[in-house]
Design an enzyme around this catalytic site. Structure first.
Site, PDB file in Angstrom:
ATOM      1  N   ASP A  33       6.080   6.767   0.228  1.00 28.98           N
ATOM      2  CA  ASP A  33       4.838   6.089   0.542  1.00 28.98           C
ATOM      3  C   ASP A  33       4.468   5.321  -0.733  1.00 28.98           C
ATOM      4  O   ASP A  33       5.013   5.601  -1.804  1.00 28.98           O
ATOM      5  CB  ASP A  33       3.768   7.130   0.894  1.00 28.98           C
ATOM      6  CG  ASP A  33       2.407   6.513   1.139  1.00 28.98           C
ATOM      7  OD1 ASP A  33       2.322   5.502   1.847  1.00 28.98           O
ATOM      8  OD2 ASP A  33       1.426   7.049   0.595  1.00 28.98           O
ATOM      9  N   ASP A  35       0.761   3.973  -1.752  1.00 30.14           N
ATOM     10  CA  ASP A  35      -0.553   4.271  -2.321  1.00 30.14           C
ATOM     11  C   ASP A  35      -0.720   5.755  -2.633  1.00 30.14           C
ATOM     12  O   ASP A  35      -0.488   6.614  -1.783  1.00 30.14           O
ATOM     13  CB  ASP A  35      -1.655   3.827  -1.355  1.00 30.14           C
ATOM     14  CG  ASP A  35      -1.633   2.323  -1.105  1.00 30.14           C
ATOM     15  OD1 ASP A  35      -1.057   1.599  -1.938  1.00 30.14           O
ATOM     16  OD2 ASP A  35      -2.202   1.882  -0.085  1.00 30.14           O
ATOM     17  N   ASP A 156       1.404  11.278   0.255  1.00 30.00           N
ATOM     18  CA  ASP A 156       0.200  11.995  -0.176  1.00 30.00           C
ATOM     19  C   ASP A 156      -0.697  12.410   0.977  1.00 30.00           C
ATOM     20  O   ASP A 156      -1.800  12.920   0.744  1.00 30.00           O
ATOM     21  CB  ASP A 156      -0.615  11.118  -1.149  1.00 30.00           C
ATOM     22  CG  ASP A 156      -1.228   9.914  -0.466  1.00 30.00           C
ATOM     23  OD1 ASP A 156      -2.427   9.657  -0.666  1.00 30.00           O
ATOM     24  OD2 ASP A 156      -0.517   9.219   0.287  1.00 30.00           O
TER      25      ASP A 156
END
Length: 199
Positions: A33, A35, A156
């Site tokens: 991922d 961000d 996250d």
């Protein structure tokens, strides 16, 4: 966070151990991922285009002068993967307009560097658009031909662990960016997940 002498030696040992492992003990592709996994921001809300490369460090600067860079260990980790023949991909979801945020993310990857070259050139697949990570991984599988159990995914958001439950991709939850310690744990977890832990 200060590791102390013992903690520092352990971190260095983990790094050297991983960098010395043979290619076949690593996943065929590692997917990240973006961000709060590779960099500490949401590019759809924290970054105001246009963005340019910082003149004095490996970072980008937006229109208001705000700087953003990879988490400290990220460039070396991705370089290690590429040096060992592991494919690298990005799977990032955003609710912002499709024609804007992917451009910002790709621009950031074009301006940040890894091992002396543009970060974007180290990524074999880029899946950056709204929707389920299941969709991202279906496209990654079609583009690479790799089985899901040969993939490792850092993200996250715990909701994205659905790729492990539904597809068999090994999911690793990221709290404060990808670090060497987390990477080491993830590789060991992936080996267990696939059922061929190295001796």
């Amino acid at each position: 966070m200060f590791l102390g002498t013992t903690g520092l030696y352990v971190a260095i040992a983990h790094r050297l151990e991983l960098m010395g492992r043979p290619e076949e003990s690593l996943p065929k592709i590692v997917v990240f991922d973006l961000d709060y996994t590779l960099w500490p921001c949401w590019c759809d809300t924290h970054i105001s285009p246009p963005v340019t490369r910082s003149k004095d460090e490996n970072a980008i600067v937006d229109r208001y002068g705000s700087k953003m860079a990879f988490y400290k260990d990220v460039p070396e980790i991705i370089a290690h993967l590429k040096q060992n023949g592991v494919k690298v991909a990005a799977a990032s979801r955003t609710c912002a307009p499709v024609l804007t945020v992917p451009d910002v993310a790709k621009k950031m990857l074009s301006l940040l560097y890894i091992d002396g070259t543009r970060a974007i050139d180290h990524f074999d697949v880029l899946e950056i658009y709204p929707g389920s990570k299941i969709t991202h991984f279906n496209f990654i599988q079609k583009q690479t031909g790799f089985e899901y159990h040969d993939m490792l995914f850092f993200d996250d958001e715990t909701r994205n662990k659905e790729v492990e439950h539904r597809l068999g991709v090994k999911f690793m939850f990221v709290i404060e960016g990808v670090t060497w310690k987390l990477y080491h744990q993830a590789i060991e977890a992936w080996r267990d997940h696939k059922g061929h832990r190295s001796q």
